[in-house]
Design a protein around this motif. Structure first.
Motif, mmCIF file in Angstrom:
data_model
loop_
_atom_site.group_PDB
_atom_site.id
_atom_site.type_symbol
_atom_site.label_atom_id
_atom_site.label_comp_id
_atom_site.label_asym_id
_atom_site.label_seq_id
_atom_site.Cartn_x
_atom_site.Cartn_y
_atom_site.Cartn_z
ATOM 1 N N CYS A 123 0.781 -1.274 -0.002
ATOM 2 C CA CYS A 123 0.096 -0.107 -0.102
ATOM 3 C C CYS A 123 0.905 1.181 0.106
ATOM 4 C CB CYS A 123 -0.746 0.114 1.292
ATOM 5 S SG CYS A 123 -2.339 -1.130 1.140
ATOM 6 N N ASP A 127 0.887 4.049 -2.725
ATOM 7 C CA ASP A 127 0.701 5.458 -2.410
ATOM 8 C C ASP A 127 1.826 6.315 -2.947
ATOM 9 O OD1 ASP A 127 -0.333 7.703 -0.232
ATOM 10 O OD2 ASP A 127 1.744 7.666 -0.073
ATOM 11 N N VAL A 142 -6.230 8.392 -3.633
ATOM 12 C CA VAL A 142 -5.722 7.926 -2.286
ATOM 13 C C VAL A 142 -6.285 8.968 -1.299
ATOM 14 C CG1 VAL A 142 -3.736 7.503 -0.831
ATOM 15 C CG2 VAL A 142 -3.440 7.359 -3.184
ATOM 16 N N PHE A 146 -10.128 5.334 1.211
ATOM 17 C CA PHE A 146 -9.097 4.144 0.215
ATOM 18 C C PHE A 146 -8.211 3.423 1.280
ATOM 19 C CE2 PHE A 146 -5.326 3.536 -1.893
ATOM 20 C CZ PHE A 146 -5.602 2.740 -2.961
ATOM 21 N N LYS A 149 -10.133 1.111 3.500
ATOM 22 C CA LYS A 149 -10.609 -0.322 2.900
ATOM 23 C C LYS A 149 -9.554 -1.172 2.193
ATOM 24 C CE LYS A 149 -14.868 2.093 1.007
ATOM 25 N NZ LYS A 149 -15.458 2.632 -0.269
ATOM 26 N N ALA A 150 -8.675 -0.600 1.774
ATOM 27 C CA ALA A 150 -7.247 -1.316 1.527
ATOM 28 C C ALA A 150 -6.562 -2.190 2.599
ATOM 29 C CB ALA A 150 -6.176 -0.616 0.714
ATOM 30 N N THR A 151 -6.237 -1.431 3.699
ATOM 31 C CA THR A 151 -5.691 -2.149 4.952
ATOM 32 C C THR A 151 -6.535 -2.966 5.519
ATOM 33 O OG1 THR A 151 -6.313 -0.368 6.090
ATOM 34 C CG2 THR A 151 -4.147 -0.175 5.440
ATOM 35 N N PHE A 153 -8.964 -4.767 3.781
ATOM 36 C CA PHE A 153 -8.996 -6.114 2.945
ATOM 37 C C PHE A 153 -7.602 -6.798 3.353
ATOM 38 C CE2 PHE A 153 -7.334 -7.861 -1.137
ATOM 39 C CZ PHE A 153 -8.261 -8.670 -1.532
ATOM 40 N N ILE A 154 -6.550 -6.042 3.287
ATOM 41 C CA ILE A 154 -5.181 -6.857 3.362
ATOM 42 C C ILE A 154 -5.308 -7.703 4.856
ATOM 43 C CG2 ILE A 154 -2.771 -6.554 3.990
ATOM 44 C CD1 ILE A 154 -2.916 -4.276 2.018
ATOM 45 N N ASP A 216 3.641 -9.948 -3.429
ATOM 46 C CA ASP A 216 3.796 -8.457 -2.935
ATOM 47 C C ASP A 216 5.148 -7.647 -2.976
ATOM 48 O OD1 ASP A 216 1.269 -8.453 -1.770
ATOM 49 O OD2 ASP A 216 1.673 -8.912 -0.009
#
Length: 319
Positions: A123, A127, A142, A146, A149-151, A153-154, A216
């Motif tokens: 992420c 960024d 960003v 966002f 939501k991204a973290t 999901f991770i 990753d």
């Protein structure tokens, strides 16, 4: 068919605990390592907690990049707290015994935190890629939503994908040996003591290392390669320096995470140098949480000023 295995796998022979022997080959003087490890352990939660408090306290730091750094600090505290108390108990008090459920729980926590850290670094790379290569679109892409939501999901994805690691380890039968040549419950160190077949365990461990973490890392280095290409096209040396300064601290940290792949390959290849993968595993789980604040936060001007303001040593960070 040989029926002797029915005796080997008799439930009455199941061991009740593992013995963590410490660092192989240096058991006699490994306690001397407790001092530097203690300093690293105290630095890890202390410095990361300072980052979290500073980011929450200073409104000027309520930006996506700093939110990611704060989330990384939380994960680092969790990783260090998971493993260091037991390591220090082994070195100080010779408290080597650990129950099977506690050992499997530690296996899960180590894998979960590590995989989440890998995702957070991805992420952070995305960024920086958008900020440098797509600066006009950065505010609209960003956002705070966002980032969370991204973290989220991770954490969900990596938390679920690491569950099979301790479950598969718990399904193995441990009927005789219980001494682990390690100072923490590494998955491969534990399953090597099993009396039955561990092929599926090794396969899933390798898949997790290469497919999840490896993908990753590939995306991260690809992002920074594109960033470097874009930066080299800048005509201004000052702009180039400023762009690179936002990335180099991330790259320093990421180099530590390539060690886990080397670790997995070394274990699976059954090299006769046990100290190297064990020591690499310990350093990999201890050093990054302690160095993240130094390598990342201290290179960020606003965060440095935030530290000074929080500690009463500086001026307003908005200046």
């Amino acid at each position: 068919m040989d029926t002797s295995t029915s005796v080997t796998y008799d439930s009455s022979l199941q061991i009740s605990q593992f013995i963590l022997m410490g660092l192989p080959g240096i058991h006699e003087w490994q306690h001397w390592l407790s001092l530097p490890l203690t300093l690293l352990y105290l630095l890890a939660p202390g410095a990361n907690l300072l980052i979290i408090i500073t980011i929450q306290h200073e409104t000027v730091l309520h930006e996506p990049m700093y939110h990611l750094l704060g989330i990384l600090a939380v994960v680092d505290i969790g990783l260090a707290t998971t493993i260091m108390p037991k390591i220090l108990a082994i070195f100080w008090f010779d408290a080597k015994a650990i129950s099977l459920p506690m050992c499997f729980a530690e296996i899960y926590a180590i894998h979960c935190f590590f995989c989440i850290e890998s995702g957070i670094f991805l992420c952070m790379a995305v960024d920086r890629y958008i900020a440098i290569c797509r600066p006009l679109q950065y505010p609209s892409i960003v956002t705070k939503a966002f980032v969370f939501k991204a973290t989220g999901f991770i954490m969900l994805k990596n938390g679920l994908l690491t569950i099979p690691v301790p479950i598969l380890a718990a399904q193995r039968h441990y009927c005789s040996r219980n001494e682990i040549e390690h100072c923490l419950c590494s998955n491969l160190g534990v399953i090597s003591l099993a009396c039955d077949d561990i092929t599926v365990n090794k396969f899933y461990q390798l898949m997790l290392a290469w497919v999840l973490v490896g993908s990753d890392m590939a995306l991260i280095f690809s992002s920074y390669a594109v960033i470097l290409h874009s930066v080299l096209r800048l005509n201004s040396a000052e702009a180039m320096s400023k762009a690179l300064s936002t990335c180099n601290s991330h790259l320093i940290l990421i180099l530590f995470y390539t060690g886990i792949i080397v670790l997995s390959v070394t274990h699976l290849a059954e090299k006769k140098i046990p100290l190297i993968p064990v020591f690499l595993n310990v350093l990999h789980n201890v050093i990054p949480p302690a160095l993240n604040p130094l390598a990342c936060a201290l290179r960020m001007h606003k965060l440095r000023l935030g530290f000074q303001r929080l500690l009463g040593l500086g001026q307003d960070v908005s200046k």
